[in-house]
Design a protein around this motif. Structure first.
Motif, PDB file in Angstrom:
ATOM      1  N   UNK A  93       0.803  -1.125  -0.019  1.00  0.00           N
ATOM      2  CA  UNK A  93      -0.047  -0.061   0.092  1.00  0.00           C
ATOM      3  C   UNK A  93       0.936   1.433  -0.025  1.00  0.00           C
ATOM      4  N   UNK A  94       0.499   2.380  -0.715  1.00  0.00           N
ATOM      5  CA  UNK A  94       1.153   3.469  -0.726  1.00  0.00           C
ATOM      6  C   UNK A  94       0.515   4.443   0.306  1.00  0.00           C
ATOM      7  N   UNK A  95       1.445   4.769   1.047  1.00  0.00           N
ATOM      8  CA  UNK A  95       0.873   5.593   2.214  1.00  0.00           C
ATOM      9  C   UNK A  95       1.532   6.894   2.478  1.00  0.00           C
ATOM     10  N   UNK A  96       2.643   7.217   1.664  1.00  0.00           N
ATOM     11  CA  UNK A  96       3.353   8.473   1.724  1.00  0.00           C
ATOM     12  C   UNK A  96       3.154   9.083   0.427  1.00  0.00           C
ATOM     13  N   UNK A  97       3.210  10.464   0.501  1.00  0.00           N
ATOM     14  CA  UNK A  97       2.838  11.148  -0.471  1.00  0.00           C
ATOM     15  C   UNK A  97       4.097  11.103  -1.726  1.00  0.00           C
ATOM     16  N   UNK A  98       5.440  11.021  -1.113  1.00  0.00           N
ATOM     17  CA  UNK A  98       6.600  10.722  -1.852  1.00  0.00           C
ATOM     18  C   UNK A  98       6.675   9.423  -2.542  1.00  0.00           C
ATOM     19  N   UNK A  99       6.021   8.430  -1.874  1.00  0.00           N
ATOM     20  CA  UNK A  99       5.710   7.096  -2.702  1.00  0.00           C
ATOM     21  C   UNK A  99       4.823   7.211  -3.743  1.00  0.00           C
ATOM     22  N   UNK A 100       3.903   8.055  -3.628  1.00  0.00           N
ATOM     23  CA  UNK A 100       2.725   8.324  -4.844  1.00  0.00           C
ATOM     24  C   UNK A 100       3.578   8.889  -6.030  1.00  0.00           C
ATOM     25  N   UNK A 101       4.097  10.068  -5.449  1.00  0.00           N
ATOM     26  CA  UNK A 101       4.615  10.852  -6.734  1.00  0.00           C
ATOM     27  C   UNK A 101       5.859  10.212  -7.478  1.00  0.00           C
ATOM     28  N   UNK A 102       6.344   9.047  -6.663  1.00  0.00           N
ATOM     29  CA  UNK A 102       7.565   8.510  -7.350  1.00  0.00           C
ATOM     30  C   UNK A 102       7.313   7.114  -7.959  1.00  0.00           C
ATOM     31  N   UNK A 103       6.178   6.476  -7.536  1.00  0.00           N
ATOM     32  CA  UNK A 103       6.022   5.176  -8.128  1.00  0.00           C
ATOM     33  C   UNK A 103       4.687   5.230  -9.227  1.00  0.00           C
ATOM     34  N   UNK A 104       3.804   6.219  -9.301  1.00  0.00           N
ATOM     35  CA  UNK A 104       2.796   6.148  -9.977  1.00  0.00           C
ATOM     36  C   UNK A 104       3.291   6.325 -11.672  1.00  0.00           C
ATOM     37  N   UNK A 105       2.633   5.664 -12.426  1.00  0.00           N
ATOM     38  CA  UNK A 105       2.821   6.078 -13.835  1.00  0.00           C
ATOM     39  C   UNK A 105       1.668   6.989 -14.469  1.00  0.00           C
ATOM     40  N   UNK A 106       2.169   8.157 -14.775  1.00  0.00           N
ATOM     41  CA  UNK A 106       0.916   9.142 -15.116  1.00  0.00           C
ATOM     42  C   UNK A 106       0.920   9.051 -16.679  1.00  0.00           C
ATOM     43  N   UNK A 107      -0.275   9.172 -17.087  1.00  0.00           N
ATOM     44  CA  UNK A 107      -0.532   9.230 -18.592  1.00  0.00           C
ATOM     45  C   UNK A 107      -1.297  10.934 -18.641  1.00  0.00           C
ATOM     46  N   UNK A 108       0.060  11.654 -19.203  1.00  0.00           N
ATOM     47  CA  UNK A 108      -0.534  13.125 -19.157  1.00  0.00           C
ATOM     48  C   UNK A 108      -1.458  13.347 -20.403  1.00  0.00           C
ATOM     49  N   UNK A 109      -2.298  14.398 -20.161  1.00  0.00           N
ATOM     50  CA  UNK A 109      -3.589  14.934 -21.117  1.00  0.00           C
ATOM     51  C   UNK A 109      -3.119  15.230 -22.450  1.00  0.00           C
ATOM     52  N   UNK A 164      -8.925   6.046 -19.303  1.00  0.00           N
ATOM     53  CA  UNK A 164      -8.687   7.278 -20.063  1.00  0.00           C
ATOM     54  C   UNK A 164      -9.102   6.995 -21.491  1.00  0.00           C
ATOM     55  N   UNK A 165      -9.472   7.985 -22.165  1.00  0.00           N
ATOM     56  CA  UNK A 165      -9.786   7.589 -23.614  1.00  0.00           C
ATOM     57  C   UNK A 165      -8.677   7.637 -24.662  1.00  0.00           C
ATOM     58  N   UNK A 166      -8.608   6.841 -25.644  1.00  0.00           N
ATOM     59  CA  UNK A 166      -7.719   7.130 -26.637  1.00  0.00           C
ATOM     60  C   UNK A 166      -7.698   8.382 -27.185  1.00  0.00           C
ATOM     61  N   UNK A 167      -6.414   8.878 -27.742  1.00  0.00           N
ATOM     62  CA  UNK A 167      -6.544  10.375 -28.344  1.00  0.00           C
ATOM     63  C   UNK A 167      -5.189  10.504 -28.923  1.00  0.00           C
ATOM     64  N   UNK A 168      -5.178  11.641 -29.800  1.00  0.00           N
ATOM     65  CA  UNK A 168      -4.084  11.809 -30.468  1.00  0.00           C
ATOM     66  C   UNK A 168      -3.230  12.981 -29.550  1.00  0.00           C
ATOM     67  N   UNK A 169      -1.783  12.934 -29.775  1.00  0.00           N
ATOM     68  CA  UNK A 169      -1.119  14.043 -29.158  1.00  0.00           C
ATOM     69  C   UNK A 169      -1.656  15.059 -29.508  1.00  0.00           C
ATOM     70  N   UNK A 170      -1.866  16.092 -28.195  1.00  0.00           N
ATOM     71  CA  UNK A 170      -1.989  17.503 -28.478  1.00  0.00           C
ATOM     72  C   UNK A 170      -3.646  17.684 -28.546  1.00  0.00           C
ATOM     73  N   UNK A 171      -4.247  16.720 -28.590  1.00  0.00           N
ATOM     74  CA  UNK A 171      -5.789  16.773 -28.383  1.00  0.00           C
ATOM     75  C   UNK A 171      -6.284  17.744 -27.474  1.00  0.00           C
ATOM     76  N   UNK A 172      -5.816  17.681 -26.089  1.00  0.00           N
ATOM     77  CA  UNK A 172      -5.700  18.674 -25.110  1.00  0.00           C
ATOM     78  C   UNK A 172      -4.560  19.390 -25.051  1.00  0.00           C
TER      79      UNK A 172
END
Length: 188
Positions: A93-109, A164-172
């Protein structure tokens, strides 16, 4: 494009808002206190229908509403749809903010996404859903600047999928603003 029936703008505190076009579908709601990012959910109490929450630092394309509503319907109004989100690792379980920011894999809009993707955390600046899912308990969200995590915990508890929906780069696209005032900068 699908015309909107109501646009509610939540303003934290009594800050002045920019000039808006004269349109009786636009309503501005003020909070006595600064609700930060939680405020976007204040405006939807009691509303039934499609909800799209947006942020003031993102440029949304003309077909945004249509594509989001289409995805809501493709998923039978049973999940939260978004364009920005994150996957969390399987394991402890992720219980610390630092672990959350380090371990997540973000898919940027702003980036390309080849196919729809289930996520663990969904960004509320690109959120769409139908109220058939149920009410969002925003009054229970006890930490400001954490609404994405609050909503995601709510969805997990209710077993409501997030995609998350599929989209082309730069849609947002991000609108460049003063970085010091952004939620991610103040949460670090």
């Amino acid at each position: 494009t699908i015309p909107f029936t109501r646009l509610q703008i939540h303003v934290n505190g009594k800050e002045p808002i920019p000039d808006l076009p004269p349109d009786n579908r636009i309503q501005v709601l003020f909070s006595d206190s600064d609700l930060t990012d939680i405020g976007k959910f204040k405006a939807i109490d009691g509303y039934e229908g499609y909800i799209l929450t947006v942020d003031d630092d993102i440029h949304y394309p003309p077909d945004y509403v249509e594509r989001m509503v289409k995805k809501i319907e493709e998923n039978n109004r049973t999940c939260f749809i978004g364009v920005h989100g994150a996957l969390l690792p399987i394991g402890p379980e992720i219980t610390r903010w630092s672990d959350y920011t380090l371990l997540r894999r973000t898919h940027i809009f702003e980036t390309h996404l080849f196919s729809d993707l289930p996520v663990n955390v969904i960004g509320t600046g690109t959120l769409a859903y139908h109220t058939d899912i149920g009410e969002i308990p925003w009054r229970d969200f006890d930490y400001n600047r954490m609404v994405d995590l609050h909503l995601s915990v709510h969805a997990q508890n209710k077993k409501t999928p997030m995609k998350l929906i599929s989209r082309e780069r730069g849609w947002l696209r991000e609108i460049n603003q003063d970085l010091e005032d952004r939620i991610w900068q103040t949460a670090k």
